[in-house]
Design a protein around this motif. Structure first.
Motif, short mmCIF file in Angstrom:
data_model
loop_
_atom_site.label_atom_id
_atom_site.label_comp_id
_atom_site.label_asym_id
_atom_site.label_seq_id
_atom_site.Cartn_x
_atom_site.Cartn_y
_atom_site.Cartn_z
N GLY A 45 0.82 -1.21 0.00
CA GLY A 45 0.00 0.00 0.00
C GLY A 45 0.85 1.26 0.00
N ASN A 46 0.54 2.18 0.89
CA ASN A 46 1.34 3.40 1.05
C ASN A 46 2.19 3.35 2.32
OD1 ASN A 46 0.52 4.78 -1.29
ND2 ASN A 46 -1.36 5.47 -0.29
N ALA A 47 2.36 2.15 2.87
CA ALA A 47 3.10 2.02 4.12
C ALA A 47 4.60 2.21 3.90
CB ALA A 47 2.84 0.65 4.74
N PRO A 48 5.32 2.73 4.90
CA PRO A 48 6.78 2.86 4.79
C PRO A 48 7.46 1.50 4.88
CG PRO A 48 6.04 3.56 6.95
CD PRO A 48 4.80 3.32 6.14
N ALA A 49 8.72 1.45 4.50
CA ALA A 49 9.44 0.19 4.40
C ALA A 49 9.57 -0.54 5.73
CB ALA A 49 10.83 0.44 3.80
N ASP A 50 9.75 0.19 6.83
CA ASP A 50 9.93 -0.49 8.12
C ASP A 50 8.68 -1.26 8.54
OD1 ASP A 50 8.62 1.98 8.47
OD2 ASP A 50 9.23 2.10 10.57
N VAL A 51 7.51 -0.75 8.17
CA VAL A 51 6.26 -1.45 8.49
C VAL A 51 6.17 -2.75 7.68
CG1 VAL A 51 3.73 -1.34 8.30
CG2 VAL A 51 5.04 0.65 9.12
N ILE A 52 6.49 -2.68 6.41
CA ILE A 52 6.42 -3.86 5.55
C ILE A 52 7.50 -4.87 5.91
CG2 ILE A 52 6.45 -4.69 3.16
CD1 ILE A 52 4.00 -2.96 4.10
N GLU A 53 8.63 -4.39 6.38
CA GLU A 53 9.69 -5.31 6.81
C GLU A 53 9.20 -6.20 7.95
OE1 GLU A 53 14.44 -5.23 7.95
OE2 GLU A 53 13.28 -3.37 8.02
N GLU A 54 8.44 -5.63 8.86
CA GLU A 54 7.89 -6.43 9.97
C GLU A 54 6.92 -7.49 9.46
OE1 GLU A 54 8.81 -6.43 13.21
OE2 GLU A 54 10.39 -5.17 12.39
N GLU A 55 6.12 -7.14 8.46
CA GLU A 55 5.18 -8.12 7.89
C GLU A 55 5.93 -9.25 7.18
OE1 GLU A 55 1.92 -7.86 8.60
OE2 GLU A 55 2.52 -6.08 9.74
N ILE A 56 6.98 -8.90 6.48
CA ILE A 56 7.79 -9.92 5.80
C ILE A 56 8.41 -10.87 6.82
CG2 ILE A 56 9.92 -10.26 4.47
CD1 ILE A 56 9.22 -7.65 2.98
N LYS A 57 8.88 -10.32 7.92
CA LYS A 57 9.50 -11.16 8.96
C LYS A 57 8.50 -12.14 9.57
CE LYS A 57 13.26 -8.04 10.23
NZ LYS A 57 13.80 -7.10 11.25
N LYS A 58 7.24 -11.73 9.68
CA LYS A 58 6.21 -12.63 10.21
C LYS A 58 6.11 -13.90 9.37
CE LYS A 58 3.16 -8.97 12.01
NZ LYS A 58 1.84 -8.30 11.82
#
Length: 313
Positions: A45-58
């Motif tokens: 979406g429009n989320a910053p990279a650090d937010v998406i990094e946490e989702e990837i780690k999940k």
């Protein structure tokens, strides 16, 4: 339902992709879909990279099965997200709202499969020349940002126009839709709205209830005058959009009204003034199920139809 180019390219059991829906397609949902044999997709979406990094780690913490990240090319953080997926070695990237051409070299060097969403033949042909791995032909029945052509009209035209595999999206929620997509020449399907009501989906329960209660004519399209139309479930917000467009409001004013409204519905549960993005298949969804139950049901129904459908003209 045997293996085909999509299952081989993506190394998945079933040619089913879970749609990348902002504020809906989190790591939890992507993980559940990938574990069930499809391709789970995290929506940037429009989320910053650090937010998406946490989702990837999940996802990476729980499985080594393939998964993807959907990247909106209009996001203010698109460059950082592209760097992130390369760094994290995300297996698959799907893209929307444009042409990912400027990022192709970087993604291919990282051995990332690139599958853009396309609403037209012209863009499909251009992307094939740029060596994308497959295409998602998304019809106007879909939820969220949409094009103009229906899935039934768009998919066979894209299939005829390119040599790479095509995934059908928009208006698909069960095995019947999957078989129909295959009959049109697709080699996979992308399912979005039905996965909103997966038990693993972390979206607010009010959002799920709005989808489950939706009737056949309850989704409407807003924002056509801005050039970025969106399909969502009819509510007070869509009424406000409609009024602004009737009054000839400028695109900036309409877009300002929509700012933050997806999160308002998905996170806060305000399904009256929030944007409840959903496709026309919302009326077909009657209950919440696990991602595995959804995939198993779709595949079983498709297999039965494949065996039983005998046409005699």
């Amino acid at each position: 339902m045997s293996r085909n180019r999509i299952t081989d390219i993506l190394n998945i059991d079933y040619p089913i992709l879970q749609g990348g829906m902002a504020w809906v397609s989190t790591g939890e949902l992507a993980l559940a879909v990938s574990l069930a044999g499809g391709l789970g997709i995290i929506a940037a979406g429009n989320a910053p990279a650090d937010v998406i990094e946490e989702e990837i780690k999940k996802v990476k913490k729980e499985t080594d099965k393939p998964f993807g990240v959907n990247i909106m090319l209009l996001s203010p953080h698109v460059d950082e997200i592209m760097d992130l997926v390369v760094k994290e070695k995300v297996p698959v990237v799907t893209t929307g709202a444009g042409n990912p051409g400027k990022y192709m070299e970087k993604l291919k060097e990282a051995d990332i499969k690139v599958i853009p969403v396309v609403p037209s033949i012209a863009l499909a042909k251009r992307l094939e020349k740029q060596k994308v791995d497959a295409l998602i032909a998304e019809g106007t029945e879909a939820g969220g940002h949409i094009g103009e052509l229906t899935t039934m009209a768009l998919v066979p035209q894209i299939v005829d126009a390119v040599n790479i595999p095509v995934i059908a999206a928009g208006g698909i929620a069960d095995g019947r839709g999957m078989i129909a997509a295959f009959a049109l020449g697709a080699e996979g399907v992308q399912i979005g709205t039905r996965f909103v009501c997966a038990k693993e989906c972390t979206v607010h329960n009010n959002y799920k209830e709005a989808v489950i209660k939706a009737k056949d004519r309850d989704t409407v399209v807003s924002g056509r005058s801005t050039g970025h139309p969106v399909r969502s479930i009819k509510n007070k917000l869509t009424g406000k959009f409609n009024q602004l467009e009737k009054e000839g409001a400028k695109a900036e004013e309409i877009e300002e009204l929509g700012a933050g409204k997806m999160a308002l519905a998905a996170k806060d549960g305000d399904t009256s003034l929030g944007s409840v993005m959903a496709g026309q298949v919302a009326a077909m969804i009657k209950e919440e199920k696990t991602a595995k139950e959804i995939i198993d049901e779709v595949v079983t129904e498709a297999k039965e139809l494949e065996q039983n459908l005998k046409l005699d003209f």
